[in-house]
Design an enzyme around this catalytic site. Structure first.
Site, mmCIF file in Angstrom:
data_model
loop_
_atom_site.group_PDB
_atom_site.id
_atom_site.type_symbol
_atom_site.label_atom_id
_atom_site.label_comp_id
_atom_site.label_asym_id
_atom_site.label_seq_id
_atom_site.Cartn_x
_atom_site.Cartn_y
_atom_site.Cartn_z
ATOM 1 N N CYS A 59 0.812 -1.228 0.000
ATOM 2 C CA CYS A 59 0.000 0.000 0.000
ATOM 3 C C CYS A 59 0.841 1.271 0.000
ATOM 4 O O CYS A 59 0.410 2.301 -0.524
ATOM 5 C CB CYS A 59 -1.006 0.004 1.143
ATOM 6 S SG CYS A 59 -0.301 -0.147 2.793
ATOM 7 N N HIS A 97 -2.891 1.484 7.172
ATOM 8 C CA HIS A 97 -3.056 1.380 5.726
ATOM 9 C C HIS A 97 -2.824 2.755 5.111
ATOM 10 O O HIS A 97 -3.265 3.761 5.653
ATOM 11 C CB HIS A 97 -4.468 0.880 5.400
ATOM 12 C CG HIS A 97 -4.697 0.650 3.945
ATOM 13 N ND1 HIS A 97 -4.033 -0.327 3.237
ATOM 14 C CD2 HIS A 97 -5.504 1.274 3.065
ATOM 15 C CE1 HIS A 97 -4.441 -0.299 1.984
ATOM 16 N NE2 HIS A 97 -5.329 0.662 1.852
#
Length: 198
Positions: free
Chosen positions: A113, A187
């Site tokens: 990510c 994230h």
């Protein structure tokens, strides 16, 4: 965007074979700048720390203009449930080609990510127009832009240079990198402005 499964993706969501596992990047300007500049982003563009989104004195420290925001958020079970509920009625993104206002990469790479967030920041809006011609990023985007969601994910997964560039900076920064098999509790999220101004 494929955040299910605690590692950013479940195997059932992967459009092809086993996903690669990257070393999770630290959201740190030195790390992101080294990675961005190594793949073809000009030195005139750089990442900076943002200490507040609300304090005007802190915001005044951020150099202008700002083209994107790359941040990390806690990936809690409550967030995942809310996200799944919010996305339940949405169709998967089907955009492709140069007329697309913003290029989007589906995450199929475990712990990828950070790289994907960086790619969203530098591949959209004004930064996309400043990428060094002939650079690795320019060559990669030339292949990626015409592709659909699954093919883009496959291209990123199979582009060894992107993997190597990410891994080259993964041990830098102020925190110890996750060990193989460890799950991240954060994230990356990128907020970008497309070529259409949205």
């Amino acid at each position: 965007m494929g955040e299910a499964g605690g590692k950013g993706v479940t195997l059932s969501e992967v459009p092809h074979g086993s996903p690669k596992t990257f070393t999770m990047l630290e959201n740190n300007p030195e790390v992101m700048n080294e990675l961005a500049h190594s793949i073809g982003v000009p030195k005139e563009l750089s990442f900076h720390d943002v200490y507040s989104l609300y304090d005007s004195d802190m915001l005044a420290m951020v150099p202008r203009p700002v083209f994107a925001l790359l941040t990390t958020i806690p990936m809690t079970e409550a967030w995942k449930q809310e996200r799944d509920t919010e996305d339940a009625d949405l169709e998967w993104y089907k955009g492709a080609g140069p007329a697309e206002p913003a290029i989007w990469f589906r995450q199929t790479i475990i712990h990828g990510c950070g790289l994907i967030g960086l790619l969203h920041c530098v591949s959209n809006g004004v930064p996309s127009e400043l990428i060094a011609p002939g650079s690795e990023l320019a060559k990669f985007l030339k292949k990626a832009v015409p592709l659909g969601m699954d093919e883009r994910a496959r291209l990123l997964n199979e582009t060894e240079l992107m993997y190597q560039a990410s891994e080259a900076v993964a041990q830098k920064g102020d925190t110890e990198a996750l060990k193989p098999g460890e799950d991240s509790i954060h994230h990356f999220v990128a907020l970008v402005k497309g070529l259409d101004g949205n």
